[in-house]
Design a protein around this motif. Structure first.
Motif, mmCIF file in Angstrom:
data_model
loop_
_atom_site.group_PDB
_atom_site.id
_atom_site.type_symbol
_atom_site.label_atom_id
_atom_site.label_comp_id
_atom_site.label_asym_id
_atom_site.label_seq_id
_atom_site.Cartn_x
_atom_site.Cartn_y
_atom_site.Cartn_z
ATOM 1 N N LEU A 313 4.915 -11.379 15.864
ATOM 2 C CA LEU A 313 4.577 -10.901 17.190
ATOM 3 C C LEU A 313 4.847 -9.397 17.272
ATOM 4 N N ILE A 314 3.790 -8.623 17.396
ATOM 5 C CA ILE A 314 3.903 -7.182 17.580
ATOM 6 C C ILE A 314 3.864 -6.919 19.076
ATOM 7 N N ARG A 315 4.931 -6.341 19.584
ATOM 8 C CA ARG A 315 5.059 -6.129 21.017
ATOM 9 C C ARG A 315 4.279 -4.899 21.476
ATOM 10 N N ALA A 316 3.847 -4.917 22.730
ATOM 11 C CA ALA A 316 3.168 -3.767 23.316
ATOM 12 C C ALA A 316 4.038 -2.524 23.164
ATOM 13 N N GLY A 317 3.424 -1.439 22.730
ATOM 14 C CA GLY A 317 4.137 -0.181 22.551
ATOM 15 C C GLY A 317 4.670 0.038 21.157
ATOM 16 N N GLU A 318 4.665 -0.986 20.311
ATOM 17 C CA GLU A 318 5.176 -0.819 18.952
ATOM 18 C C GLU A 318 4.101 -0.215 18.046
ATOM 19 N N THR A 319 4.546 0.656 17.159
ATOM 20 C CA THR A 319 3.655 1.329 16.216
ATOM 21 C C THR A 319 3.581 0.552 14.913
ATOM 22 N N VAL A 320 2.384 0.482 14.344
ATOM 23 C CA VAL A 320 2.178 -0.129 13.029
ATOM 24 C C VAL A 320 1.622 0.948 12.098
ATOM 25 N N THR A 321 2.317 1.178 10.998
ATOM 26 C CA THR A 321 1.815 2.059 9.948
ATOM 27 C C THR A 321 1.039 1.223 8.953
ATOM 28 N N LEU A 322 -0.192 1.603 8.703
ATOM 29 C CA LEU A 322 -1.099 0.843 7.842
ATOM 30 C C LEU A 322 -1.223 1.547 6.495
ATOM 31 N N SER A 323 -0.633 0.963 5.470
ATOM 32 C CA SER A 323 -0.715 1.554 4.137
ATOM 33 C C SER A 323 -2.041 1.161 3.496
ATOM 34 N N LEU A 324 -3.014 2.041 3.608
ATOM 35 C CA LEU A 324 -4.330 1.761 3.033
ATOM 36 C C LEU A 324 -4.264 1.695 1.515
ATOM 37 N N GLN A 325 -3.405 2.525 0.909
ATOM 38 C CA GLN A 325 -3.325 2.508 -0.545
ATOM 39 C C GLN A 325 -2.721 1.193 -1.041
ATOM 40 N N ALA A 326 -1.765 0.637 -0.313
ATOM 41 C CA ALA A 326 -1.235 -0.670 -0.693
ATOM 42 C C ALA A 326 -2.278 -1.754 -0.495
ATOM 43 N N ALA A 327 -3.030 -1.675 0.612
ATOM 44 C CA ALA A 327 -4.075 -2.667 0.886
ATOM 45 C C ALA A 327 -5.164 -2.632 -0.173
ATOM 46 N N ASN A 328 -5.532 -1.447 -0.617
ATOM 47 C CA ASN A 328 -6.582 -1.315 -1.633
ATOM 48 C C ASN A 328 -6.111 -1.706 -3.032
ATOM 49 N N ARG A 329 -4.811 -1.890 -3.197
ATOM 50 C CA ARG A 329 -4.271 -2.377 -4.477
ATOM 51 C C ARG A 329 -3.743 -3.813 -4.347
ATOM 52 N N ASP A 330 -4.179 -4.523 -3.318
ATOM 53 C CA ASP A 330 -3.698 -5.879 -3.083
ATOM 54 C C ASP A 330 -4.378 -6.846 -4.059
ATOM 55 N N PRO A 331 -3.615 -7.506 -4.931
ATOM 56 C CA PRO A 331 -4.225 -8.434 -5.894
ATOM 57 C C PRO A 331 -4.850 -9.656 -5.240
ATOM 58 N N GLN A 332 -4.479 -9.930 -3.982
ATOM 59 C CA GLN A 332 -5.123 -11.030 -3.276
ATOM 60 C C GLN A 332 -6.577 -10.706 -2.947
ATOM 61 N N ARG A 333 -6.926 -9.429 -2.940
ATOM 62 C CA ARG A 333 -8.294 -9.005 -2.636
ATOM 63 C C ARG A 333 -9.018 -8.452 -3.853
ATOM 64 N N PHE A 334 -8.288 -7.736 -4.721
ATOM 65 C CA PHE A 334 -8.903 -7.099 -5.884
ATOM 66 C C PHE A 334 -8.126 -7.485 -7.140
ATOM 67 N N PRO A 335 -8.697 -8.330 -8.002
ATOM 68 C CA PRO A 335 -8.014 -8.693 -9.241
ATOM 69 C C PRO A 335 -7.717 -7.453 -10.096
ATOM 70 N N ALA A 336 -6.579 -7.491 -10.786
ATOM 71 C CA ALA A 336 -6.143 -6.355 -11.612
ATOM 72 C C ALA A 336 -6.300 -5.045 -10.853
ATOM 73 N N PRO A 337 -5.674 -4.924 -9.681
ATOM 74 C CA PRO A 337 -5.953 -3.803 -8.778
ATOM 75 C C PRO A 337 -5.502 -2.444 -9.294
ATOM 76 N N ASP A 338 -4.543 -2.424 -10.237
ATOM 77 C CA ASP A 338 -4.046 -1.148 -10.727
ATOM 78 C C ASP A 338 -4.880 -0.593 -11.873
ATOM 79 N N THR A 339 -5.980 -1.267 -12.184
ATOM 80 C CA THR A 339 -6.888 -0.823 -13.241
ATOM 81 C C THR A 339 -8.126 -0.210 -12.625
ATOM 82 N N LEU A 340 -8.503 0.971 -13.106
ATOM 83 C CA LEU A 340 -9.762 1.593 -12.697
ATOM 84 C C LEU A 340 -10.891 0.949 -13.485
#
Length: 416
Positions: A313-340
């Motif tokens: 539960l994220i309460r009204a007024g709370e800030t969320v920092t979104l790590s796009l670089q972590a999301a783009n290296r998520d193995p649940q979405r991209f297999p072998a994510p640390d490989t170009l």
């Protein structure tokens, strides 16, 4: 669909009792392309978790792809600067509202009005029509590199001028003002620069653009600012703000993608060879480089109301920092994510954002990269670093990651 607020479970409360104390920003692995190693561990343990902010606020850190994507798409999370808490130590505890025309720091309905007005100017079809001009500018700078001979700094010789000329031509910025814009843009995105200097640089850009707006209203030419000045329904202040925003967004990000992307390809010679041997891979390679490098990070949102995300539960007024670089290296979405892997179909990469604030100029950036990377690698088959990889100076203090310089060279007789 609206979610009714719920009380966090005992297990969730226990997990949230030990928040991340700071946003991981230091790259320890020795690889300049890898995110901070702590992000992967945090993502594996809990893709959405509590985080302490420098000003004492306790908000959230999102590292999982599905969580980040969901928050970016949810209008209950605001992009308004004055509502967020900044995760970077040393920054002011209060952020002023977005300047007029800055679309990244406003919400609907103001954001919707601007975006609807501009979307027709940045369609896939219209951007592809600019391909011939991108090819011309790219060829001109490759010719200049070949005449000069190596070594050269790829940043100043190629990566910066190609997107700079394109966005300036699109907006109708005079040639004499373009170096000034690049310098001020670098100041705005440099985290080591004081907020006062950043505001001063942004103001200077706006003042120059404002003068340009008045000139376009009086004598329109064939460019975006003239179109908007004649029929966009924007005030002079709004038009100057939009022009400033587009200019800043179009210069620094693509320039750093071209430079850092070349560095990444030179560091992965098998991937470089694959792209050089098959320019038809350019579309996939661009998406993969965007995913792999994620140069613009993080995103920040503030909850406008209580929202349940991923069982928290994220309460009204709370800030969320979104790590796009972590999301783009998520193995649940991209297999072998640390490989170009330029053969990868990196559909769903979040480097252009997602949802209502997805990058407006993404199609122009794609066209520039699709043209520039293959052209550079084809023109200079023996392109290589002119310094040791560890001696390439990295932009570690900027919210747009990249390199300050990229010294490269090649065998002179193999230029063409």
């Amino acid at each position: 669909m609206q979610h009714e607020p719920s009380t966090p479970s005992t297990e969730q409360t226990a997990q949230d009792a030990a928040p991340v104390t700071t946003l991981p920003t230091t790259r320890h692995t020795g690889c300049p392309f890898d995110p901070p190693a702590e992000l992967a561990q945090l993502r594996e343990e809990q893709p959405l978790r509590r985080m302490d902010y420098p000003d004492g606020h306790q908000g959230w850190l999102a590292t999982g792809h599905s969580v980040v994507r969901a928050i970016l798409a949810d209008p209950r999370f605001s992009s308004r600067y004055e509502l967020i808490h900044v995760p970077f130590p040393g920054w002011p505890t209060e952020v002023p509202p977005a300047p007029t025309g800055d679309m990244s720091g406003i919400d609907a309905p103001e954001h919707t009005r601007y975006r609807r007005l501009l979307m027709g100017k940045f369609t896939v079809r219209r951007m592809r029509e600019l391909t011939a001009r991108v090819e011309e500018i790219t060829t001109e700078h490759l010719d200049a590199m070949e005449r000069q001979g190596g070594p050269v700094d790829l940043v100043t010789a190629f990566a910066q001028p190609v997107p700079a000329l394109m966005i300036c031509e699109l907006l109708g910025v005079p040639t004499a003002d373009r170096d000034v814009f690049q310098r001020h843009t670098a100041t705005v995105t440099d985290q080591s620069t004081s907020m006062e200097d950043q505001v001063a640089a942004y103001t200077a850009i706006q003042e120059i653009i404002h003068g340009l707006v008045l000139a376009k209203r009086a004598e329109p030419t064939d460019d975006l600012l003239s179109d908007l000045a004649q029929d966009g329904g924007l005030s002079d202040e709004e038009l100057a703000g939009v022009g400033t925003f587009l200019l800043g967004a179009g210069l620094d990000t693509t320039a750093n993608m071209l430079a850092l992307g070349t560095f990444a390809l030179l560091s992965n010679p098998d991937q470089l060879a694959a792209l050089r041997n098959d320019p038809g891979l350019a579309d996939q390679a661009v998406e993969e480089l965007m995913r792999y490098l994620t140069i613009a990070d993080p995103g920040i949102r503030a909850a406008l109301e209580d929202v349940e995300v991923d069982g928290h539960l994220i309460r009204a007024g709370e800030t969320v920092t979104l790590s796009l670089q972590a999301a783009n290296r998520d193995p649940q979405r991209f297999p072998a994510p640390d490989t170009l892997d330029v053969h990868r179909k990196a559909t769903g990469q979040l480097s252009f954002g997602h949802g209502a604030h997805q990058c407006l100029g993404q199609q122009l950036a794609r066209v520039e990269m699709r043209v520039a990377f293959p052209a550079l690698l084809t023109r200079f088959p023996t392109l290589r670093l002119a310094v040791a990889p560890e001696d390439v100076p990295l932009r570690t203090r900027s919210n747009i990651y990249g390199v300050h310089q990229l010294p490269v060279t090649w065998d002179q007789e193999a230029g063409r």
